[in-house]
Design an enzyme around this catalytic site. Structure first.
Site, mmCIF file in Angstrom:
data_model
loop_
_atom_site.group_PDB
_atom_site.id
_atom_site.type_symbol
_atom_site.label_atom_id
_atom_site.label_comp_id
_atom_site.label_asym_id
_atom_site.label_seq_id
_atom_site.Cartn_x
_atom_site.Cartn_y
_atom_site.Cartn_z
ATOM 1 N N SER A 126 10.460 37.774 -3.544
ATOM 2 C CA SER A 126 9.250 38.454 -3.085
ATOM 3 C C SER A 126 9.416 39.968 -3.048
ATOM 4 O O SER A 126 8.631 40.708 -3.647
ATOM 5 C CB SER A 126 8.854 37.931 -1.704
ATOM 6 O OG SER A 126 9.832 38.255 -0.723
ATOM 7 N N ASP A 127 10.435 40.448 -2.328
ATOM 8 C CA ASP A 127 10.547 41.899 -2.164
ATOM 9 C C ASP A 127 11.051 42.586 -3.432
ATOM 10 O O ASP A 127 10.728 43.744 -3.679
ATOM 11 C CB ASP A 127 11.405 42.267 -0.949
ATOM 12 C CG ASP A 127 12.766 41.611 -0.945
ATOM 13 O OD1 ASP A 127 13.041 40.764 -1.812
ATOM 14 O OD2 ASP A 127 13.570 41.927 -0.041
ATOM 15 N N CYS A 128 11.826 41.877 -4.259
ATOM 16 C CA CYS A 128 12.262 42.469 -5.525
ATOM 17 C C CYS A 128 11.071 42.665 -6.459
ATOM 18 O O CYS A 128 10.957 43.694 -7.129
ATOM 19 C CB CYS A 128 13.309 41.582 -6.190
ATOM 20 S SG CYS A 128 14.799 41.359 -5.193
ATOM 21 N N GLU B 41 9.018 45.646 -4.861
ATOM 22 C CA GLU B 41 9.590 46.990 -5.027
ATOM 23 C C GLU B 41 9.582 47.427 -6.488
ATOM 24 O O GLU B 41 9.369 48.609 -6.792
ATOM 25 C CB GLU B 41 11.012 47.038 -4.453
ATOM 26 C CG GLU B 41 11.129 46.688 -2.971
ATOM 27 C CD GLU B 41 10.395 47.642 -2.033
ATOM 28 O OE1 GLU B 41 9.824 48.649 -2.504
ATOM 29 O OE2 GLU B 41 10.399 47.382 -0.809
#
Length: 769
Positions: free
Chosen positions: A489-491, A494
């Protein structure tokens, strides 16, 4: 016998990562090592001839990773924050690799190399001699000797941890398999530490698994890992597809191997195995009643004690299920389905697999099922190199096959936030970075998804057994590279954010033009947003690889013992913030694309972030240490909603939390013990550059009106900077599952550069003493 308790070895919070070079161990010539980066697949190679050295020159990045002098020039001393930020960027930009990414070690855990070395030993596929030499050197350099963690001679769960049976027994075994003599004084010291902890029989479940297949222990000592669980209907609350991805992908091959009761064929005749049977235990090997020690564990290892429910389940499995109900046809069916799921994992990652815990296990499963000459075994053996990293202290195993996408996305954002992105001299650096991200975006879903009954376009979070219960990934990014194959999710967030930042930058002299070409087209940006919209939990928050699938009560079945919060996905302020801030920016860029869903996502996510704040103003971090890390992210989310120190009581509480913990030198330093205990623990070595930068970024985002404490923190960052622009490595930065720390060496460049630049833009670029 006195058995040491967890954390009892000394009173020094974090321990130390400083190696002790008390013995001149054999080492290779560092100037003959080269890092190859093939579209983000990073492998180290030792050049044996002078001609090879001539044809493949060593790079500045190689020298930096190996701890050699880079030869980069010194700069005039920075007098302002922006000058310091630029000096840092000038150094860091020289470390960018040809494909456009930044590389670094991702070490820290001390239980990864043992699994690889054991697997390669039992399959007869050893590493090269230079690799073995450097692994030996690394393990000895990480040993708790001298003033490190009481100097008892053992190894902990990670490089800064107190000694425990898991780390000590497995790293001792690894050194012996690599040819180290038991009479080496450090090995004798290690055995003394191991015996003080009760011997290898007091190891956790994973240690007993590895030592049993090696033939040092007997399978009767291993609590059951029945692959029959994979036959449970999907609606059953404990079905493995509901577990956290790392837990289920380790349990999968572990259960397959346990069910086979596979043991190294030469165990009884191999002199080394026979010696290990005498060296690892406090009683004669032939006298051990193995079954009595299934639940034996040293207090030093027992971070997450087995629950009464797990003990009951194990009791019933051993006394009822295995002897009376585990019929041959059921075992065969369970092993066949497990094997098919293993093949799906290998197919979706070109045999790289999720991480270096399940990767060697999958390799061994292929060896058992298809034989030593099979393509699957050979390809797994080749992929082992993706996890190995050479540093100044030797060769380690990374927690995954790198941090390429993650660090590159943050590096781009740091250049954008500081304003350097508009400077012509950094355009090529930025363009290469975005081109790397373009190359690493997933353009296809997992194998089998489009033929499954849950296929939809745009995708949803639904999953099915037809493609191994994986999450959708078309448009996503992974943590390391495309080969590894897992969306995060965060990769994804970002990388998408970094791309939008660069591709929307307007020309300073002509706002009608953009500074950079469109590297990733609009449709693919929308695919990424589609993935983010599949990542939200019912709570409003986001997890890591996929939304939460099971109840937190599954922790009652946590058999790993050394880790916490490992059975299911959890809500994380870091991942939630990444998705919120990225979708906020995406919505501004494409206001008509799934606008209602995006607004609902952001609103519920921000509500969760507000509710997740503790009464003292903090947020608990699960991927970095700890409250400093999570607070930086949470305040970024709130800033997108217009919440600042001036208008938000919760933002003021967060600022107060940080300012109350500022050190006298102006910085912040938080120990990894915060992650273990859930309470703020100051770092024993005082202020840390990375954590200081995190807090500066947090306070700037909050628009804290008190400039003076932030200026003092900026002063510390500037004083710690070296004349050539770099910052030196300090304490470990990352964490997973509460108890295991992991390194992010590029953070010491990315976040100080960003903090210095953001401070200068917010408060002015005046000189700081």
């Amino acid at each position: 016998m006195r058995v040491r308790k967890r954390g009892q070895s000394n009173g020094h919070g974090n321990g130390s990562t400083k190696p002790l070079h008390k013995k001149d161990d054999p080492k290779t010539d560092p100037y003959r090592w080269r890092l190859r980066n093939d579209r983000g697949v990073q492998t180290w190679h030792y050049l044996t001839t002078d001609e090879e050295v001539k044809q493949w020159p060593i790079t500045v990045a190689d020298k930096h990773y190996l701890g050699l002098g880079t030869g980069l020039p010194d700069f005039p001393a920075a007098r302002t924050p922006m000058q310091a930020a630029e000096n840092g960027l000038k150094f860091f930009s020289k470390l960018q690799l040809e494909p456009g990414n930044w590389a670094c070690e991702y070490g820290g855990p001390m239980f990864l190399l043992p699994g690889i070395i054991v697997t390669l030993y039992v399959t007869g596929m050893p590493l090269s001699q230079p690799e073995q030499t450097e692994i030996i050197r690394y393990i000895f350099n990480m040993q708790n000797l001298g003033n490190k963690n009481g100097g008892d001679g053992g190894w902990g769960l990670h490089i800064e941890a107190d000694s425990a049976v898991f780390g000590t027994a497995m790293n001792y075994t690894t050194l012996r398999l690599l040819g180290v003599s038991p009479d080496d004084p450090r090995m004798r010291k290690a055995r003394g530490c191991l015996f003080d902890l009760g011997g290898a029989l007091n190891g956790p479940h994973w240690a007993k698994f590895w030592l049993s297949l090696l033939g040092v222990m007997n399978w009767e000592v291993v609590n059951p890992v029945p692959p029959e669980l994979w036959l449970l209907p999907d609606w059953v609350p404990i079905s493995p597809w509901r577990w956290w991805i790392h837990m289920r992908q380790v349990f999968l091959p572990m259960g397959f191997i346990w069910s086979k009761r596979w043991v190294y064929a030469k165990a009884d005749t191999d002199p080394l195995i026979r010696q290990l049977r005498q060296e690892l235990f406090t009683q004669p090997h032939d006298d051990i009643a193995w079954a009595r020690y299934r639940n034996a564990i040293s207090p030093a290892d027992d971070y997450n004690p087995k629950s009464w429910l797990l003990n009951l389940v194990n009791y019933l499995l051993v006394l009822v299920w295995i002897p009376y109900l585990r019929l041959d046809w059921l075992v065969e069916r369970a092993e066949r389905w497990s094997w098919k799921l293993i093949q799906m994992e290998d197919a979706n990652s070109d045999f790289a697999d999720l991480a270096p815990v399940n990767s060697p296990m999958n390799m061994l499963a292929c060896y058992i099922e298809e034989g030593p000459g099979a393509y699957s075994v050979r390809r797994h053996r080749e992929r082992i190199h993706d996890f190995l990293w050479l540093g100044k202290d030797g060769m380690m195993c990374c927690g995954t096959n790198g941090v390429q996408n993650w660090d590159t996305a943050f590096a781009v954002q740091a250049m954008y936030e500081t304003g350097f992105a508009t400077r012509p001299e950094y355009h090529q650096t930025l363009l290469k970075a975005v081109e790397f991200l373009e190359d690493q975006q997933f353009l296809e879903h997992p194998v089998g998804y489009e033929q499954s009954p849950v296929f939809s376009d745009p995708p949803t979070a639904k999953t099915s057994p037809q493609y191994g219960y994986r999450h959708v990934r078309k448009g996503a990014w992974g943590f390391s590279n495309k080969v590894q194959g897992y969306s995060v999710s965060d990769c994804t967030a970002e990388a998408l954010k970094a791309t939008m930042m660069v591709q929307t930058l307007t020309h300073p002299n002509d706002p009608s033009k953009t500074l950079f070409p469109i590297v990733i087209p609009e449709q693919r940006l929308k695919w990424a947003a589609d993935i983010l919209l599949t990542m939200q939990n019912k709570s409003g928050a986001c997890s890591s690889y996929e939304p939460t699938r099971g109840s937190e009560r599954l922790e009652l079945l946590n058999a790993a013992e050394v880790f916490g919060r490992i059975m299911v996905e959890y809500d994380y302020p870091e991942c939630t913030t990444a998705c919120v801030t990225t979708l906020h920016r995406f919505n501004q860029l494409y206001p008509n694309y799934r606008a209602t869903e995006i607004r609902r996502f952001i609103d519920t996510a921000v509500q969760w972030i507000r509710a997740n704040q503790r009464a003292d103003g903090s947020w608990y971090g699960s991927w970095g240490i700890c409250f400093t890390y999570a607070g930086m992210f949470a305040l970024e989310s709130l800033a997108t909603q217009g919440e600042t120190h001036a208008n938000s009581e919760r933002v003021r509480r967060a600022c107060t939390f940080f300012l109350d913990r500022q050190n006298a030198d102006g910085g912040w330093g938080e120990s990894y013990r915060s992650c273990e205990t859930g309470k703020w623990c100051p770092h024993p070595d005082g202020s840390q550059v990375v954590q200081t930068a995190w807090v500066v970024i947090a306070l700037v985002r909050a628009q804290s009106p008190d400039r003076e404490p932030i200026a003092r923190a900026v002063g510390l960052l500037m004083r710690r900077q070296r004349p050539n622009g770099e910052w030196l490595q300090e304490g470990i930065e990352g964490v997973f599952n509460k108890s295991c720390m992991i390194s992010y060496p590029n953070y010491k460049f990315i976040f100080p550069i960003q903090a210095l630049g953001m401070y200068a833009k917010q408060y002015g670029d005046a000189e700081i003493d």
